[in-house]
Design an enzyme around this catalytic site. Structure first.
Site, PDB file in Angstrom:
ATOM      1  N   TYR A  65       4.827 -29.757  -5.841  1.00 35.77           N
ATOM      2  CA  TYR A  65       4.352 -28.469  -5.292  1.00 35.77           C
ATOM      3  C   TYR A  65       4.961 -28.197  -3.924  1.00 35.77           C
ATOM      4  O   TYR A  65       5.240 -27.054  -3.572  1.00 35.77           O
ATOM      5  CB  TYR A  65       2.819 -28.441  -5.261  1.00 35.77           C
ATOM      6  CG  TYR A  65       2.264 -28.055  -6.608  1.00 35.77           C
ATOM      7  CD1 TYR A  65       1.880 -29.027  -7.537  1.00 35.77           C
ATOM      8  CD2 TYR A  65       2.196 -26.727  -6.989  1.00 35.77           C
ATOM      9  CE1 TYR A  65       1.434 -28.671  -8.798  1.00 35.77           C
ATOM     10  CE2 TYR A  65       1.743 -26.365  -8.247  1.00 35.77           C
ATOM     11  CZ  TYR A  65       1.371 -27.338  -9.153  1.00 35.77           C
ATOM     12  OH  TYR A  65       0.948 -26.982 -10.414  1.00 35.77           O
ATOM     13  N   HIS A 117      -3.958 -17.373 -11.032  1.00 34.08           N
ATOM     14  CA  HIS A 117      -3.748 -18.828 -11.096  1.00 34.08           C
ATOM     15  C   HIS A 117      -3.639 -19.447  -9.716  1.00 34.08           C
ATOM     16  O   HIS A 117      -3.086 -20.536  -9.559  1.00 34.08           O
ATOM     17  CB  HIS A 117      -2.475 -19.162 -11.915  1.00 34.08           C
ATOM     18  CG  HIS A 117      -2.617 -18.873 -13.370  1.00 34.08           C
ATOM     19  ND1 HIS A 117      -1.544 -18.807 -14.223  1.00 34.08           N
ATOM     20  CD2 HIS A 117      -3.714 -18.621 -14.119  1.00 34.08           C
ATOM     21  CE1 HIS A 117      -1.980 -18.528 -15.449  1.00 34.08           C
ATOM     22  NE2 HIS A 117      -3.290 -18.414 -15.427  1.00 34.08           N
ATOM     23  N   CYS A 149      -6.981 -35.719   3.423  1.00 32.53           N
ATOM     24  CA  CYS A 149      -7.713 -34.797   4.294  1.00 32.53           C
ATOM     25  C   CYS A 149      -7.890 -35.403   5.689  1.00 32.53           C
ATOM     26  O   CYS A 149      -8.244 -36.583   5.808  1.00 32.53           O
ATOM     27  CB  CYS A 149      -9.077 -34.534   3.653  1.00 32.53           C
ATOM     28  SG  CYS A 149     -10.210 -33.609   4.679  1.00 32.53           S
TER      29      CYS A 149
HETATM   30  C1  BV8 Z   1      -8.578 -22.322 -19.193  1.00 33.00           C
HETATM   31  C2  BV8 Z   1      -0.391 -23.437 -12.629  1.00 33.00           C
HETATM   32  C3  BV8 Z   1     -10.808 -22.756 -19.866  1.00 33.00           C
HETATM   33  C4  BV8 Z   1       0.104 -23.032 -11.365  1.00 33.00           C
HETATM   34  C5  BV8 Z   1      -0.333 -22.622 -14.853  1.00 33.00           C
HETATM   35  C6  BV8 Z   1      -4.875 -23.602 -27.340  1.00 33.00           C
HETATM   36  C7  BV8 Z   1      -4.719 -22.252 -27.609  1.00 33.00           C
HETATM   37  C8  BV8 Z   1      -4.905 -21.308 -26.613  1.00 33.00           C
HETATM   38  C9  BV8 Z   1      -5.250 -21.708 -25.322  1.00 33.00           C
HETATM   39  C10 BV8 Z   1      -5.378 -23.039 -25.067  1.00 33.00           C
HETATM   40  C11 BV8 Z   1      -5.207 -23.998 -26.062  1.00 33.00           C
HETATM   41  N1  BV8 Z   1      -5.400 -25.208 -25.482  1.00 33.00           N
HETATM   42  C12 BV8 Z   1      -5.705 -25.048 -24.171  1.00 33.00           C
HETATM   43  C13 BV8 Z   1      -5.700 -23.746 -23.930  1.00 33.00           C
HETATM   44  C14 BV8 Z   1      -5.964 -23.120 -22.659  1.00 33.00           C
HETATM   45  C15 BV8 Z   1      -4.712 -23.212 -21.776  1.00 33.00           C
HETATM   46  C16 BV8 Z   1      -3.514 -22.545 -22.414  1.00 33.00           C
HETATM   47  O1  BV8 Z   1      -3.435 -21.327 -22.434  1.00 33.00           O
HETATM   48  N2  BV8 Z   1      -2.579 -23.346 -22.933  1.00 33.00           N
HETATM   49  C17 BV8 Z   1      -1.424 -22.738 -23.592  1.00 33.00           C
HETATM   50  C18 BV8 Z   1      -0.134 -23.359 -23.027  1.00 33.00           C
HETATM   51  C19 BV8 Z   1      -1.560 -22.981 -25.083  1.00 33.00           C
HETATM   52  N3  BV8 Z   1      -5.115 -22.481 -20.592  1.00 33.00           N
HETATM   53  C20 BV8 Z   1      -5.745 -23.119 -19.607  1.00 33.00           C
HETATM   54  O2  BV8 Z   1      -5.935 -24.327 -19.572  1.00 33.00           O
HETATM   55  C21 BV8 Z   1      -6.275 -22.225 -18.497  1.00 33.00           C
HETATM   56  N4  BV8 Z   1      -7.649 -22.579 -18.260  1.00 33.00           N
HETATM   57  O3  BV8 Z   1      -8.321 -21.796 -20.244  1.00 33.00           O
HETATM   58  O4  BV8 Z   1      -9.850 -22.769 -18.836  1.00 33.00           O
HETATM   59  C22 BV8 Z   1     -10.504 -23.957 -20.724  1.00 33.00           C
HETATM   60  C23 BV8 Z   1     -10.673 -25.202 -20.177  1.00 33.00           C
HETATM   61  C24 BV8 Z   1     -10.427 -26.321 -20.989  1.00 33.00           C
HETATM   62  C25 BV8 Z   1      -9.938 -26.184 -22.293  1.00 33.00           C
HETATM   63  C26 BV8 Z   1      -9.738 -24.880 -22.821  1.00 33.00           C
HETATM   64  C27 BV8 Z   1     -10.024 -23.774 -22.032  1.00 33.00           C
HETATM   65  C28 BV8 Z   1      -5.471 -22.434 -17.223  1.00 33.00           C
HETATM   66  C29 BV8 Z   1      -4.132 -21.802 -17.389  1.00 33.00           C
HETATM   67  C30 BV8 Z   1      -3.362 -21.868 -16.060  1.00 33.00           C
HETATM   68  C31 BV8 Z   1      -2.350 -22.977 -16.140  1.00 33.00           C
HETATM   69  N5  BV8 Z   1      -1.567 -22.986 -14.914  1.00 33.00           N
HETATM   70  N6  BV8 Z   1       0.321 -22.769 -13.730  1.00 33.00           N
HETATM   71  C32 BV8 Z   1       1.532 -23.407 -11.281  1.00 33.00           C
HETATM   72  O5  BV8 Z   1       1.848 -24.608 -11.220  1.00 33.00           O
HETATM   73  O6  BV8 Z   1       2.325 -22.453 -11.276  1.00 33.00           O
HETATM   74  S1  BV8 Z   1       0.439 -21.941 -16.213  1.00 33.00           S
HETATM   75  C33 BV8 Z   1       2.064 -21.469 -15.935  1.00 33.00           C
HETATM   76  O7  BV8 Z   1       2.478 -20.750 -17.112  1.00 33.00           O
HETATM   77  C34 BV8 Z   1       2.228 -20.472 -14.834  1.00 33.00           C
HETATM   78  O8  BV8 Z   1       1.244 -20.489 -13.860  1.00 33.00           O
HETATM   79  C35 BV8 Z   1       2.225 -19.132 -15.504  1.00 33.00           C
HETATM   80  O9  BV8 Z   1       1.127 -18.448 -15.073  1.00 33.00           O
HETATM   81  C36 BV8 Z   1       2.021 -19.452 -16.929  1.00 33.00           C
HETATM   82  C37 BV8 Z   1       2.728 -18.467 -17.828  1.00 33.00           C
HETATM   83  O10 BV8 Z   1       4.102 -18.546 -17.584  1.00 33.00           O
HETATM   84  P1  BV8 Z   1       4.899 -17.169 -17.299  1.00 33.00           P
HETATM   85  O11 BV8 Z   1       4.482 -16.658 -15.973  1.00 33.00           O
HETATM   86  O12 BV8 Z   1       4.760 -16.270 -18.450  1.00 33.00           O
HETATM   87  O13 BV8 Z   1       6.364 -17.737 -17.168  1.00 33.00           O
HETATM   88  P2  BV8 Z   1       7.339 -18.195 -18.358  1.00 33.00           P
HETATM   89  O14 BV8 Z   1       8.447 -18.982 -17.747  1.00 33.00           O
HETATM   90  O15 BV8 Z   1       6.541 -18.777 -19.469  1.00 33.00           O
HETATM   91  O16 BV8 Z   1       7.940 -16.803 -18.900  1.00 33.00           O
HETATM   92  C38 BV8 Z   1       8.776 -16.028 -18.046  1.00 33.00           C
HETATM   93  C39 BV8 Z   1       9.038 -14.743 -18.785  1.00 33.00           C
HETATM   94  O17 BV8 Z   1       9.785 -13.894 -17.926  1.00 33.00           O
HETATM   95  C40 BV8 Z   1       9.865 -14.920 -20.046  1.00 33.00           C
HETATM   96  O18 BV8 Z   1       9.259 -14.174 -21.091  1.00 33.00           O
HETATM   97  C41 BV8 Z   1      11.233 -14.321 -19.691  1.00 33.00           C
HETATM   98  O19 BV8 Z   1      11.834 -13.687 -20.794  1.00 33.00           O
HETATM   99  C42 BV8 Z   1      10.837 -13.319 -18.658  1.00 33.00           C
HETATM  100  N7  BV8 Z   1      11.864 -12.974 -17.675  1.00 33.00           N
HETATM  101  C43 BV8 Z   1      12.883 -13.752 -17.216  1.00 33.00           C
HETATM  102  N8  BV8 Z   1      13.592 -13.059 -16.274  1.00 33.00           N
HETATM  103  C44 BV8 Z   1      12.974 -11.849 -16.141  1.00 33.00           C
HETATM  104  C45 BV8 Z   1      11.881 -11.786 -17.027  1.00 33.00           C
HETATM  105  N9  BV8 Z   1      11.079 -10.717 -17.124  1.00 33.00           N
HETATM  106  C46 BV8 Z   1      11.356  -9.657 -16.339  1.00 33.00           C
HETATM  107  N10 BV8 Z   1      12.387  -9.634 -15.456  1.00 33.00           N
HETATM  108  C47 BV8 Z   1      13.216 -10.695 -15.341  1.00 33.00           C
HETATM  109  N11 BV8 Z   1      14.241 -10.650 -14.460  1.00 33.00           N
END
Ligand code: BV8
Length: 248
Positions: A65, A117, A149
């Site tokens: 981080y 987030h 801390c």
């Molecule tokens: C929660 C931390 C309750 C900070 C992040 C099964 C099914 C569904 C859900 C779940 C499951 N099992 C568990 C879950 C829940 C889980 C989840 O969703 N998992 C997924 C992976 C299946 N979620 C959680 O755990 C959340 N909490 O639900 O609590 C709970 C508790 C326990 C159990 C169940 C539920 C917490 C989620 C937060 C996780 N923290 N980051 C950090 O370190 O940054 S996630 C991480 O990915 C990022 O923070 C970001 O927010 C997230 C999504 O990524 P994107 O921002 O979309 O980035 P990515 O690279 O993926 O995509 C970029 C896009 O930009 C691409 O599409 C690309 O084409 C495009 N792009 C590129 N260039 C450009 C562009 N677009 C425009 N212009 C450009 N120039």
């Protein structure tokens, strides 16, 4: 690229909600997570962005981080962030719900930012929860020690939401309110795979909003939105704002 209908919807909108992901910061030089060369290409999310990984190897996670924070500090908001600020001249209320932890929407000047987030520039003690200055983390990492801390010696963590952690209730409430009351919902630069953020675009559509996606690549929602605009946020959003400025 985009329809006259979108410009008409934006001109008549009282409220616009915007969901942003790492893609809007890509043009600021901040790597995305899942694109080629992205953050997750080197590490699996479960290796780093969760509590177990942190407790197992706090120094590794704190160091990761710290590196990302330095990349963020060296970055500047881009034309995509600035276009969302310009949108506030045309719409009474623009709420930007960001999954990004990079602080660039705040630095660009957006008025209503929901940090869904968290924010990488903030750090706190896992025991007494007081804020801890990033300089203390940097010094500890440079000394090869986990950062603790100054008051209670508890481990220090970034103020971000890890996998498996609940999102901040206030952020959830504000995002839900904006999503279910907006006239137009823009989903910009997100792969739409992480929940609950990924649910918001379709929640907006169910609530009657005109939903538009801006992303060079298609995502799981591209076939279900009102307009899918294939292109980078730093080009598409300013183009939309130029049309709005002309139509005003
Ligand atoms: C929660 C931390 C309750 C900070 C992040 C099964 C099914 C569904 C859900 C779940 C499951 N099992 C568990 C879950 C829940 C889980 C989840 O969703 N998992 C997924 C992976 C299946 N979620 C959680 O755990 C959340 N909490 O639900 O609590 C709970 C508790 C326990 C159990 C169940 C539920 C917490 C989620 C937060 C996780 N923290 N980051 C950090 O370190 O940054 S996630 C991480 O990915 C990022 O923070 C970001 O927010 C997230 C999504 O990524 P994107 O921002 O979309 O980035 P990515 O690279 O993926 O995509 C970029 C896009 O930009 C691409 O599409 C690309 O084409 C495009 N792009 C590129 N260039 C450009 C562009 N677009 C425009 N212009 C450009 N120039």
């Amino acid at each position: 690229m985009y329809s006259d209908a979108l410009i008409d919807h934006l001109r008549s909108a009282d409220r616009v909600a915007v969901l942003t992901g790492a893609g809007i910061s890509a043009e600021s030089g901040i790597p995305t997570f899942r694109d080629p060369g992205g953050i997750w290409e080197k590490f699996e999310p479960q290796e780093l962005a969760n509590v177990e990984a942190f407790l197992e190897n706090p120094e590794l996670v704190q160091g990761w981080y710290r590196h990302r924070r330095q990349v963020v500090e060296d970055a500047e908001p881009n034309d995509g962030h600035r276009a969302l600020v310009r949108l506030e001249q045309h719409v009474d209320l623009v709420t930007t719900i960001t999954q990004n932890v990079d602080d660039l929407h705040n630095r660009a000047g957006s008025s209503e930012v929901v940090e869904f987030h968290g924010n990488i520039t903030r750090n706190y003690c896992t025991d007494c929860e007081q804020d801890v200055d990033a300089a203390r983390i940097d010094a500890a990492i440079e000394d090869g020690q986990p950062a603790t801390c100054p008051e209670c010696e508890g481990l220090v963590r970034p103020d971000v939401v890890w996998f498996g952690e609940m999102l901040p209730p206030d952020a959830m409430d504000r995002a839900s309110e904006a999503t279910t009351t907006c006239d137009v919902f823009l989903s910009v630069g997100t792969s739409t795979v992480v929940y609950p953020a990924a649910r918001l675009p379709m929640l907006a559509k169910e609530a009657g909003a005109y939903v538009v996606e801006v992303n060079p690549d298609r995502t799981p929602i591209s076939g279900n939105v009102d307009e899918y605009l294939a292109g980078p946020a730093g080009e598409v959003l300013p183009a939309i704002l130029s049309s709005l400025d002309k139509a005003a």
